[in-house]
Design an enzyme around this catalytic site. Structure first.
Site, mmCIF file in Angstrom:
data_model
loop_
_atom_site.group_PDB
_atom_site.id
_atom_site.type_symbol
_atom_site.label_atom_id
_atom_site.label_comp_id
_atom_site.label_asym_id
_atom_site.label_seq_id
_atom_site.Cartn_x
_atom_site.Cartn_y
_atom_site.Cartn_z
ATOM 1 N N HIS A 151 -51.188 60.576 70.127
ATOM 2 C CA HIS A 151 -50.689 60.182 68.814
ATOM 3 C C HIS A 151 -49.188 60.389 68.753
ATOM 4 C CE1 HIS A 151 -50.583 59.329 64.563
ATOM 5 N NE2 HIS A 151 -49.938 60.459 64.334
ATOM 6 N N SER A 152 -48.457 59.363 68.299
ATOM 7 C CA SER A 152 -47.008 59.415 68.127
ATOM 8 C C SER A 152 -46.334 59.779 69.458
ATOM 9 C CB SER A 152 -46.657 60.397 67.005
ATOM 10 O OG SER A 152 -45.343 60.211 66.538
ATOM 11 N N MET A 153 -45.650 60.911 69.553
ATOM 12 C CA MET A 153 -45.069 61.314 70.833
ATOM 13 C C MET A 153 -46.127 61.348 71.924
ATOM 14 S SD MET A 153 -43.149 64.876 71.975
ATOM 15 C CE MET A 153 -44.673 65.835 71.972
ATOM 16 N N ALA A 155 -48.574 59.394 72.388
ATOM 17 C CA ALA A 155 -48.825 58.055 72.923
ATOM 18 C C ALA A 155 -47.806 57.704 73.994
ATOM 19 C CB ALA A 155 -48.793 57.016 71.802
ATOM 20 N N SER A 178 -51.893 55.847 69.578
ATOM 21 C CA SER A 178 -51.993 55.938 68.124
ATOM 22 C C SER A 178 -50.637 56.256 67.504
ATOM 23 C CB SER A 178 -53.000 57.042 67.752
ATOM 24 O OG SER A 178 -52.929 57.397 66.394
#
Length: 312
Positions: A151-153, A155, A178
């Site tokens: 998720h975020s970083m 990803a 994500s």
């Protein structure tokens, strides 16, 4: 755009969306999770094939006691699902996802240095540094199907980890990205250069953390090093051109995420020659908080889809 049906669930603690803190860590001696044999990985629940593991759909018995599982990956064909947290995030945030998905996969959650029991360790400060540590930690699991969720970083870390694994001849079965724009789209927002107040304000804006907690000087002192180091890693990372992925990619995003537009999320399609799927969910950057059940179902569907694709 396909949006799976949402299912409301209890909101994840906003504190864990930043970092949960333990005094157990030290810079001189990394704290190993005896269930994984590495400080980089946490395993909260027994996966398929372990004694006491529930069948999908049955009540989960809860987390296991330290040392009750071997560091080695158990035999079997079920996938190993690895969660890669967001900037400033810790493994604790993904505990509910582990509980939901452990009946279907061996679930590991990355624990980056500088938070929780690793609070005394220096933050790597680069995506490559994160990938180096995770690649070594995941070596015992590379003989089984691997699925990465970031998720975020996380990803971005998952993307670079997938590139390394493909280059080494041990590609993951799938990558779930994500809350992150395509790695081919680069822009620096200068977050890591902001002063402490501005950085904390951004955290409150994205995760909805209680302003009173963020105003506490002791709490701020604990979370700021990891938060700033992680943002430095993301914003100074530069994509190196190379072959597109062959690994299937599934993208999940919040439809009202102020930091990632839907077109930017869909642009992940250009990063892989493999299968690609996209799902949008109601919510912002941390849509995971409100959409936990729907996201867990989506991940479970991806695990099945990746297995089907691998068998073709």
């Amino acid at each position: 755009m396909t949006t799976p049906p949402s299912a409301p669930g209890p909101r994840v603690s906003s504190v864990s969306s930043v970092s949960s803190v333990s005094s157990a860590g030290s810079a001189d001696a990394a704290v190993f999770d005896r269930r994984t044999g590495s400080p980089w990985l946490r395993r909260f629940h027994p996966g398929p094939g372990h004694p006491g593991s529930p069948h999908p759909g049955s009540p989960h018995p809860g987390s296991v006691q330290p040392g009750s599982l071997r560091p080695e990956s158990p035999s079997g064909s079920s996938a190993t699902l690895v969660f890669l947290p967001h900037a400033g995030g810790s493994a604790a945030y993904y505990h509910p996802f582990s509980a939901a998905l452990a009946p279907r996969a061996e679930v590991l959650v990355a624990q980056y240095p500088g938070r929780q029991e690793r609070i005394g360790e220096p933050v790597p400060g680069s995506i490559d540094g994160m990938v180096d540590g995770l690649l070594e930690a995941l070596t015992p699991w590379l003989d089984r199907p691997l699925v990465l969720f970031g998720h975020s970083m996380g990803a971005l870390i998952g993307y670079e980890l997938t590139r390394r694994l493909e280059h080494a001849g041990t590609p993951p079965r799938g990558l779930i990205a994500s809350g992150r724009r395509s790695p081919l789209i680069e822009r620096s927002e200068g977050v890591h250069l902001r002063d402490d107040d501005a950085l904390i304000a951004l955290v409150g804006e994205l995760a909805g953390t209680d302003a009173r907690l963020l105003a506490d000087p002791d709490f701020r002192a604990l979370i700021l090093p990891a938060l700033r180091g992680d943002y430095h890693a993301v914003e100074t990372h530069r994509h190196v051109s190379g072959p597109v992925l062959r690994t299937p990619v599934s993208v999940l995003t919040g439809e009202s995420d102020a930091r990632v537009s839907v077109p930017e999320a869909m642009a992940w399609r250009e990063s892989t020659a493999g299968a690609f799927t996209f799902r949008g969910f109601p919510g912002g950057h941390f849509y995971l908080n409100e959409q936990r059940d729907a996201v867990s179902r989506a991940i479970a569907e991806d695990l099945v889809a990746f297995t089907t694709l691998a068998g073709r």
